[in-house]
Design an enzyme around this catalytic site. Structure first.
Site, short mmCIF file in Angstrom:
data_model
loop_
_atom_site.label_atom_id
_atom_site.label_comp_id
_atom_site.label_asym_id
_atom_site.label_seq_id
_atom_site.Cartn_x
_atom_site.Cartn_y
_atom_site.Cartn_z
N LYS A 162 46.33 16.93 -46.31
CA LYS A 162 46.48 17.91 -47.28
C LYS A 162 45.25 19.06 -47.04
CE LYS A 162 48.16 15.31 -50.89
NZ LYS A 162 49.11 15.32 -52.26
N ILE A 177 50.43 20.98 -55.27
CA ILE A 177 49.25 22.12 -55.80
C ILE A 177 47.89 22.17 -54.88
CG2 ILE A 177 47.76 22.73 -57.93
CD1 ILE A 177 50.16 21.16 -59.45
N ASN A 206 54.21 10.52 -66.01
CA ASN A 206 53.81 9.09 -65.76
C ASN A 206 52.55 8.76 -66.74
OD1 ASN A 206 51.21 10.54 -64.83
ND2 ASN A 206 52.49 11.56 -63.58
N ASP A 213 56.06 14.07 -58.59
CA ASP A 213 56.22 14.73 -57.15
C ASP A 213 57.86 15.09 -57.16
OD1 ASP A 213 54.16 13.62 -56.00
OD2 ASP A 213 54.90 11.66 -55.82
N LYS A 272 45.62 11.32 -46.61
CA LYS A 272 45.68 12.45 -47.75
C LYS A 272 44.55 13.56 -47.12
CE LYS A 272 48.45 10.07 -50.78
NZ LYS A 272 48.70 9.29 -51.93
N LYS A 329 71.22 18.32 -74.93
CA LYS A 329 71.14 16.98 -74.59
C LYS A 329 71.99 16.13 -73.96
CE LYS A 329 70.19 12.85 -77.39
NZ LYS A 329 70.36 12.04 -78.46
O1 C5P Z 1 50.27 12.88 -52.68
P1 C5P Z 1 49.63 12.37 -53.75
O2 C5P Z 1 50.42 12.60 -55.21
O3 C5P Z 1 49.20 10.85 -53.71
O4 C5P Z 1 48.22 12.92 -53.85
C1 C5P Z 1 47.19 12.92 -54.74
C2 C5P Z 1 46.31 14.31 -54.93
O5 C5P Z 1 47.26 15.42 -54.78
C3 C5P Z 1 45.78 14.42 -56.37
O6 C5P Z 1 44.64 15.10 -56.19
C4 C5P Z 1 46.74 15.15 -57.09
O7 C5P Z 1 46.15 16.09 -58.04
C5 C5P Z 1 47.32 16.14 -55.94
N1 C5P Z 1 48.99 16.60 -56.26
C6 C5P Z 1 48.88 18.15 -56.35
N2 C5P Z 1 50.15 18.21 -56.36
C7 C5P Z 1 51.24 17.47 -56.21
C8 C5P Z 1 51.24 16.17 -56.11
C9 C5P Z 1 49.70 15.66 -55.83
O8 C5P Z 1 48.29 18.80 -56.43
N3 C5P Z 1 52.67 17.78 -56.41
#
Ligand code: C5P
Length: 411
Positions: free
Chosen positions: A345, A310, A212, A281, A341, A291
């Site tokens: 989370k 994470i 990204n 994600d 979130k 390749k």
């Molecule tokens: O769910 P989303 O990606 O929008 O959430 C964003 C937050 O979650 C950020 O703090 C990002 O660093 C963390 N995150 C993470 N691991 C993932 C996806 C997002 O730690 N796989």
């Protein structure tokens, strides 16, 4: 608005320069944060902005000359110099910088600077050639030696059509620096902060990946601000083009799974964890060993599997769980999704980040955030990521150390 400068007495000196039009806004921003502001205008400044404007926004009489008996009777120059807890000169012209460097005192502003025991800061604003002139650079070096704070300048397009260094910092950037000068950050001494930053890369084959636009600038600015505030900082970084901030321990990773392992390892040793990384994600279910060749088919299907979350894993730790701060980069219903979130989370705080705004978010030098925690929120308006990071670290350290004061809502 949080009263970060409550009752602080700030003497703002305005010298002659086109950036003086921003000084009225600076006064407003300082007052919003609880500061008491008095203003001195040099005679050149009065060609750009009127005493009446500054009197209206500051709510105090404006001083322009030492030779006015009425003004001296109200608050004389020595009294004014003693009254100030900080003198800020914004804009500071090349002429004022030169005068201060040589200890001149031939007008009210320079006299107050010589007569004060308070810290002094200058925000230079001038044509880029004048700024780069060896005489100006030597004068600024002299000011630094005299412990005068130099705020900026920024780079960019100038009123005269030139491009380069010499623009006065924006009022909100100046406010963040004033907060740093008046409220030195020390609460993080002895604390360990882990920050994730940048994108992750999810390999598809040996030469291709999914990723990204994250530049890592916000996370790196937070790492620098936390280190400056005295914390021991571990920065777990995806691939970015940025130098490691001074005093920061950087752990380099590429994929989300690598970041996950490094983050959990560091989190259990940390007091505060800030997830600023734009973690992919999904990753490819299988990484092709060679390749992938362009076949004759018009479409190609990739099967993706979900990456571990994470920050959710860190926030769910049952033992040695750090104070956990996440980011929510959204393009619609930003606050709504961010609150969701925060809860789903199990975070302590989330920074809602509207990445659809022009000049904010991904890959930009600037950002705007609404910090939301259980019981309060605070808007940090559009500004440079460096100053935004300093304000955010101040807020996080306040919430971390005084959870009982977090119930107020600042909007
Ligand atoms: O769910 P989303 O990606 O929008 O959430 C964003 C937050 O979650 C950020 O703090 C990002 O660093 C963390 N995150 C993470 N691991 C993932 C996806 C997002 O730690 N796989």
């Amino acid at each position: 608005m949080q009263q970060t400068l409550a009752a602080k007495r700030i003497l703002l000196g305005i010298s002659g320069g086109i950036a003086a039009y921003k000084s009225a806004d600076l006064v407003r921003r300082l007052k919003e944060r609880g500061a008491e502001v008095r203003v001195i205008l040099t005679s050149a400044a009065q060609q750009f902005i009127t005493p009446l404007t500054l009197q209206a926004v500051s709510g105090n009489p404006v001083s322009t000359t030492m030779l006015d008996p009425a003004a001296e009777a109200a608050m004389g120059h020595i009294e004014l110099a003693k009254w100030a807890e900080l003198i800020v000169i914004a804009p500071a012209s090349a002429d004022v910088v030169a005068k201060l460097a040589h200890g001149m005192a031939n007008d009210l502003l320079t006299t107050c600077v010589l007569a004060t025991a308070a810290p002094v800061a200058v925000a230079p604003a001038m044509n880029q050639q004048m700024y780069n002139n060896i005489a100006t650079q030597q004068n600024l070096a002299t000011l630094k030696k005299h412990n005068i704070h130099i705020y900026g300048p920024g780079a960019g397009a100038q009123a005269c059509g030139d491009v380069g260094y010499g623009r006065m910092l924006e009022p909100l950037e100046l406010v963040a620096l004033i907060e740093q000068t008046l409220l030195p950050l020390t609460p993080l001494i002895g604390l360990h902060i882990t920050i994730t930053a940048g994108p992750t890369r999810e390999a598809i084959d040996p030469v291709r990946f999914l990723s990204n636009h994250s530049s890592g600038k916000m996370g790196y600015a937070l790492a620098a601000a936390a280190a400056a505030a005295g914390a021991t900082v571990t920065l777990i970084s995806g691939p970015v083009q940025l130098a490691t901030p001074a005093g920061v321990n950087r752990i380099q990773v590429i994929s989300a799974e690598q970041m996950h392992a490094a983050a959990l390892n560091a989190a259990i040793k940390s007091d505060i964890f800030i997830g600023c990384a734009a973690v992919a994600d999904y990753r490819a279910a299988t990484i092709a060993p060679g390749k992938i060749k362009k076949g004759s088919a018009e479409t190609l299907q990739l099967t993706l599997v979900k990456n571990p979350d994470i920050i959710a894993a860190v926030a769910s730790l049952t033992e040695r769980r750090p104070f956990t701060v996440g980011f929510a980069a959204e393009t619609t219903d930003v606050l709504h999704y961010a609150r969701q979130k925060l809860n789903s989370k199990k975070l302590d705080m989330i920074c809602a980040n509207d990445v659809s705004l022009p000049n904010a978010g991904f890959n930009s030098e600037q950002n705007a955030i609404t910090a939301i925690w259980h019981g309060g929120e605070q808007v940090l308006e559009l500004q440079n990521k460096v100053t935004l990071a300093a304000s955010l670290i101040t807020l996080i350290s306040q919430l971390f150390s005084q959870p009982q004061t977090t119930s107020e809502t600042n909007k």
